[in-house]
Design a protein around this motif. Structure first.
Motif, PDB file in Angstrom:
ATOM      1  N   ILE A 116       0.834  -1.200   0.000  1.00 41.76           N
ATOM      2  CA  ILE A 116       0.000   0.000   0.000  1.00 41.76           C
ATOM      3  C   ILE A 116       0.872   1.255   0.000  1.00 41.76           C
ATOM      4  O   ILE A 116       2.053   1.213   0.355  1.00 41.76           O
ATOM      5  N   ASP A 117       0.263   2.369  -0.405  1.00 40.33           N
ATOM      6  CA  ASP A 117       0.983   3.653  -0.477  1.00 40.33           C
ATOM      7  C   ASP A 117       0.838   4.469   0.794  1.00 40.33           C
ATOM      8  O   ASP A 117       1.704   5.297   1.115  1.00 40.33           O
ATOM      9  N   GLY A 118      -0.272   4.296   1.495  1.00 40.12           N
ATOM     10  CA  GLY A 118      -0.547   5.076   2.690  1.00 40.12           C
ATOM     11  C   GLY A 118      -1.572   4.366   3.535  1.00 40.12           C
ATOM     12  O   GLY A 118      -2.075   3.305   3.158  1.00 40.12           O
ATOM     13  N   ALA A 119      -1.905   4.970   4.689  1.00 38.68           N
ATOM     14  CA  ALA A 119      -2.798   4.243   5.585  1.00 38.68           C
ATOM     15  C   ALA A 119      -3.357   5.120   6.692  1.00 38.68           C
ATOM     16  O   ALA A 119      -2.783   6.150   7.057  1.00 38.68           O
ATOM     17  N   HIS A 120      -4.454   4.659   7.237  1.00 39.48           N
ATOM     18  CA  HIS A 120      -4.961   5.006   8.574  1.00 39.48           C
ATOM     19  C   HIS A 120      -4.026   4.275   9.523  1.00 39.48           C
ATOM     20  O   HIS A 120      -3.845   3.059   9.405  1.00 39.48           O
ATOM     21  N   ILE A 121      -3.382   5.002  10.446  1.00 41.62           N
ATOM     22  CA  ILE A 121      -2.290   4.376  11.185  1.00 41.62           C
ATOM     23  C   ILE A 121      -2.154   4.973  12.578  1.00 41.62           C
ATOM     24  O   ILE A 121      -2.565   6.117  12.830  1.00 41.62           O
ATOM     25  N   LEU A 122      -1.621   4.199  13.506  1.00 41.75           N
ATOM     26  CA  LEU A 122      -1.280   4.695  14.829  1.00 41.75           C
ATOM     27  C   LEU A 122      -0.251   5.820  14.691  1.00 41.75           C
ATOM     28  O   LEU A 122       0.777   5.642  14.036  1.00 41.75           O
ATOM     29  N   SER A 123      -0.491   6.949  15.310  1.00 40.35           N
ATOM     30  CA  SER A 123       0.346   8.133  15.064  1.00 40.35           C
ATOM     31  C   SER A 123       1.846   7.931  15.285  1.00 40.35           C
ATOM     32  O   SER A 123       2.648   8.527  14.565  1.00 40.35           O
ATOM     33  N   PRO A 124       2.292   7.126  16.261  1.00 45.52           N
ATOM     34  CA  PRO A 124       3.744   6.955  16.396  1.00 45.52           C
ATOM     35  C   PRO A 124       4.390   6.126  15.287  1.00 45.52           C
ATOM     36  O   PRO A 124       5.603   6.231  15.061  1.00 45.52           O
ATOM     37  N   MET A 125       3.620   5.287  14.598  1.00 44.75           N
ATOM     38  CA  MET A 125       4.220   4.336  13.661  1.00 44.75           C
ATOM     39  C   MET A 125       4.994   4.985  12.515  1.00 44.75           C
ATOM     40  O   MET A 125       6.073   4.492  12.146  1.00 44.75           O
ATOM     41  N   PRO A 126       4.519   6.062  11.889  1.00 49.00           N
ATOM     42  CA  PRO A 126       5.312   6.673  10.816  1.00 49.00           C
ATOM     43  C   PRO A 126       6.702   7.130  11.285  1.00 49.00           C
ATOM     44  O   PRO A 126       7.681   7.053  10.531  1.00 49.00           O
ATOM     45  N   HIS A 127       6.789   7.577  12.539  1.00 45.66           N
ATOM     46  CA  HIS A 127       8.090   7.979  13.086  1.00 45.66           C
ATOM     47  C   HIS A 127       8.985   6.767  13.294  1.00 45.66           C
ATOM     48  O   HIS A 127      10.177   6.785  12.946  1.00 45.66           O
ATOM     49  N   LEU A 128       8.423   5.695  13.861  1.00 45.88           N
ATOM     50  CA  LEU A 128       9.206   4.484  14.105  1.00 45.88           C
ATOM     51  C   LEU A 128       9.652   3.845  12.799  1.00 45.88           C
ATOM     52  O   LEU A 128      10.766   3.309  12.708  1.00 45.88           O
ATOM     53  N   MET A 129       8.797   3.905  11.771  1.00 45.02           N
ATOM     54  CA  MET A 129       9.179   3.370  10.463  1.00 45.02           C
ATOM     55  C   MET A 129      10.276   4.213   9.823  1.00 45.02           C
ATOM     56  O   MET A 129      11.224   3.681   9.232  1.00 45.02           O
ATOM     57  N   THR A 130      10.171   5.508   9.953  1.00 44.71           N
ATOM     58  CA  THR A 130      11.184   6.413   9.385  1.00 44.71           C
ATOM     59  C   THR A 130      12.544   6.177  10.042  1.00 44.71           C
ATOM     60  O   THR A 130      13.584   6.203   9.375  1.00 44.71           O
ATOM     61  N   LEU A 131      12.522   5.918  11.346  1.00 44.05           N
ATOM     62  CA  LEU A 131      13.765   5.644  12.067  1.00 44.05           C
ATOM     63  C   LEU A 131      14.268   4.226  11.836  1.00 44.05           C
ATOM     64  O   LEU A 131      15.414   3.904  12.167  1.00 44.05           O
ATOM     65  N   GLY A 132      13.419   3.357  11.288  1.00 43.00           N
ATOM     66  CA  GLY A 132      13.821   1.992  10.983  1.00 43.00           C
ATOM     67  C   GLY A 132      13.805   1.059  12.172  1.00 43.00           C
ATOM     68  O   GLY A 132      14.379  -0.038  12.112  1.00 43.00           O
ATOM     69  N   THR A 133      13.110   1.437  13.254  1.00 40.38           N
ATOM     70  CA  THR A 133      13.117   0.584  14.447  1.00 40.38           C
ATOM     71  C   THR A 133      12.115  -0.555  14.378  1.00 40.38           C
ATOM     72  O   THR A 133      12.216  -1.513  15.155  1.00 40.38           O
ATOM     73  N   ILE A 134      11.139  -0.466  13.485  1.00 42.34           N
ATOM     74  CA  ILE A 134      10.128  -1.534  13.394  1.00 42.34           C
ATOM     75  C   ILE A 134      10.038  -2.100  11.977  1.00 42.34           C
ATOM     76  O   ILE A 134       9.099  -2.824  11.651  1.00 42.34           O
ATOM     77  N   THR A 135      11.001  -1.744  11.133  1.00 44.37           N
ATOM     78  CA  THR A 135      11.033  -2.216   9.749  1.00 44.37           C
ATOM     79  C   THR A 135      12.403  -2.806   9.446  1.00 44.37           C
ATOM     80  O   THR A 135      13.357  -2.593  10.195  1.00 44.37           O
ATOM     81  N   LYS A 136      12.494  -3.520   8.343  1.00 46.15           N
ATOM     82  CA  LYS A 136      13.770  -4.142   7.982  1.00 46.15           C
ATOM     83  C   LYS A 136      14.841  -3.097   7.709  1.00 46.15           C
ATOM     84  O   LYS A 136      16.025  -3.318   7.925  1.00 46.15           O
ATOM     85  N   GLN A 137      14.409  -1.949   7.194  1.00 47.93           N
ATOM     86  CA  GLN A 137      15.281  -0.802   6.990  1.00 47.93           C
ATOM     87  C   GLN A 137      14.409   0.437   7.143  1.00 47.93           C
ATOM     88  O   GLN A 137      13.186   0.329   7.141  1.00 47.93           O
ATOM     89  N   PRO A 138      15.010   1.613   7.316  1.00 47.35           N
ATOM     90  CA  PRO A 138      14.179   2.815   7.442  1.00 47.35           C
ATOM     91  C   PRO A 138      13.241   2.975   6.250  1.00 47.35           C
ATOM     92  O   PRO A 138      13.636   2.799   5.101  1.00 47.35           O
ATOM     93  N   VAL A 139      11.989   3.280   6.528  1.00 44.57           N
ATOM     94  CA  VAL A 139      10.979   3.540   5.502  1.00 44.57           C
ATOM     95  C   VAL A 139      10.445   4.952   5.752  1.00 44.57           C
ATOM     96  O   VAL A 139       9.558   5.140   6.589  1.00 44.57           O
ATOM     97  N   PRO A 140      11.005   5.966   5.081  1.00 43.51           N
ATOM     98  CA  PRO A 140      10.563   7.343   5.328  1.00 43.51           C
ATOM     99  C   PRO A 140       9.064   7.504   5.075  1.00 43.51           C
ATOM    100  O   PRO A 140       8.549   7.083   4.041  1.00 43.51           O
ATOM    101  N   MET A 141       8.381   8.113   6.053  1.00 42.85           N
ATOM    102  CA  MET A 141       6.938   8.309   6.000  1.00 42.85           C
ATOM    103  C   MET A 141       6.609   9.772   6.275  1.00 42.85           C
ATOM    104  O   MET A 141       7.388  10.476   6.926  1.00 42.85           O
ATOM    105  N   TYR A 142       5.463  10.211   5.790  1.00 46.53           N
ATOM    106  CA  TYR A 142       4.945  11.538   6.116  1.00 46.53           C
ATOM    107  C   TYR A 142       3.588  11.386   6.790  1.00 46.53           C
ATOM    108  O   TYR A 142       2.771  10.534   6.393  1.00 46.53           O
ATOM    109  N   ILE A 143       3.328  12.222   7.787  1.00 51.86           N
ATOM    110  CA  ILE A 143       1.995  12.378   8.340  1.00 51.86           C
ATOM    111  C   ILE A 143       1.359  13.580   7.668  1.00 51.86           C
ATOM    112  O   ILE A 143       1.898  14.690   7.725  1.00 51.86           O
TER     113      ILE A 143
END
Length: 445
Positions: A116-143
């Motif tokens: 998917i390209d975007g989502a309804h999401i828990l507000s902290p998740m885009p930050h954690l994904m951008t930092l790469g702490t919950i993904t295989k590598q950093p995935v830059p996201m925008y809110i």
């Protein structure tokens, strides 16, 4: 930091999957997602052909994810009411996700990889994904927008009904937890994703009364739609989740709501509309069009005369597959706690647009990151401000709002809502997150 933190996330999720029913089938792989069909818009909209060619989206296509929670309604309504098409996004898919880990994985894949390209999401998740702490590598996201404020709850099983716990009884719950622990029982509280909003709400409430999360009580992740079923079979003593699952627990007489989270923090931020940064950077006009559609849907959802129709739409099998009666009352602000307490028209029920609910305050994202530091999901040296500035695109929200001719008094003047005060008197000053952390007696740092 990162890879260690990711291991901790994966370990927590893995242990939980082994210890709860149903969960294992909903957190692995991307084929757990289903696509809801696009029904005919129910309102008259301006055809895409009327858009100024200079403002035409680079692409009419986008794939957005949602979880079956009432606060996803703006995305569903934007599709059902034709708001996406109105702004030139004529080929938008809104795809149901089985859990927040599935949402994360599909965002990491992107639509080009079957995600998917975007989502309804828990507000902290885009930050954690951008930092790469919950993904295989950093995935830059925008809110791009906040989807709602309030609208979550902490609920307990029916075995605790006699205790009649409320927002002010976290210390009393600590006594119950410790008594159970001393008798050899493992006490569990469920949330939906480590480091996400529900995790932070339940941890905050527990810690305010002296309960030490992860020591006195296990905090386990369970997908939202599986909360009630897991509670019924005794897999946990309580949970924190969004609606309609707290109301369903009460309606099925399987437990009661101790508190709604708006009591914990009045008008707190909750879900976000977030997209992959590379998609937005490549398609800025399309991103603006999507944001305009979501903002218009939020305005529509917040109109009292539209609430019943909204609930009729989202209750359908292709969306939530939840009885209308489980959604409608709390969407109106009528809270039956299930213990004899009933509140009509609660001022801290879910809001989509009122009181700047849609605007993504940077100060709120700073609190989320500060709390994730508190509980060990992020290292103490993470640059909070730089991360928020990178992820939070409130500037794009302002552009969309101005194009919608949103009145100036509904567009916040600054990116901070100022000092926030919680139910226990603790204050968070976004200008000094460290002072907030220093003031907390229970933390992992």
């Amino acid at each position: 930091m990162s890879k260690l933190s990711r291991r901790k996330f994966l370990l927590t999720a893995g242990v939980t999957a082994a210890g709860t029913i149903f969960v294992h089938g909903c957190t692995s792989g991307t084929n757990s997602s289903t696509t809801a069909s696009n029904s005919s818009p129910a309102t008259t909209v301006v055809p895409a052909a009327n858009i100024n060619p200079a403002d035409a989206p680079e692409t009419p296509t986008a794939t957005l994810g949602f979880i079956a929670l009432t606060d996803s309604s703006p995305l569903i309504i934007a599709l059902e009411k034709g708001f996406f098409a109105k702004y030139g996004m004529t080929d938008v898919k809104v795809v149901k996700q089985a859990s927040w880990p599935v949402t994360r994985d599909n965002l990491e894949l992107g639509s080009g990889g079957g995600g998917i390209d975007g989502a309804h999401i828990l507000s902290p998740m885009p930050h954690l994904m951008t930092l790469g702490t919950i993904t295989k590598q950093p995935v830059p996201m925008y809110i791009l927008a906040r989807l709602n404020t309030n609208g979550q709850a902490i609920s307990l099983g029916k075995d605790y009904l006699d205790a009649k716990l409320t927002i002010n009884d976290s210390a009393k719950f600590r006594d119950i937890v410790l008594a159970a622990k001393n008798s050899g029982k493992e006490v569990k509280g469920a949330m939906t994703f480590p480091g996400g909003t529900h995790d932070l709400w339940i941890r905050y409430w527990l810690a305010s009364g002296g309960t030490v999360p992860d020591t006195d009580i296990s905090i386990i992740p369970v997908p939202p739609a599986q909360m009630v079923a897991n509670m019924k079979v005794g897999n946990m003593e309580g949970f924190c989740v969004g609606e309609p699952w707290n109301a369903q627990l009460v309606n099925q007489k399987a437990g009661y709501t101790a508190l709604i989270t708006g009591e914990l923090w009045k008008d707190h931020p909750e879900k976000a509309f977030s997209m992959r940064a590379d998609w937005v950077d490549k398609n800025p006009k399309a991103a603006k069009a999507l944001t305009m559609a979501v903002l218009e849907a939020q305005q529509w959802c917040d109109q009292p005369e539209n609430v019943e129709e909204m609930c009729q739409i989202v209750s359908q099998d292709k969306w939530f597959k939840v009885p209308f009666k489980d959604i409608i009352e709390r969407s109106k602000g009528n809270i039956d706690f299930g213990d004899g307490r009933v509140i009509q028209a609660s001022p801290v029920a879910m809001k989509f647009w009122r009181d700047n609910a849609s605007y993504p305050y940077k100060s709120h994202d700073m609190w989320f990151l500060t709390e994730d530091i508190r509980w060990g999901y992020l290292p103490p040296d993470v640059d909070i401000k730089a991360t928020v500035d990178k992820v939070n695109r409130e500037d794009l929200w302002r552009e969309a709002a101005k194009s919608l001719s949103v009145p100036a008094d509904q567009i916040p003047a600054t990116t901070s809502r100022g000092v926030e005060t919680f139910f226990d008197g603790v204050q968070f000053n976004p200008d000094d997150p460290q002072a907030y952390l220093n003031s907390l007696a229970i933390k992992k740092i």
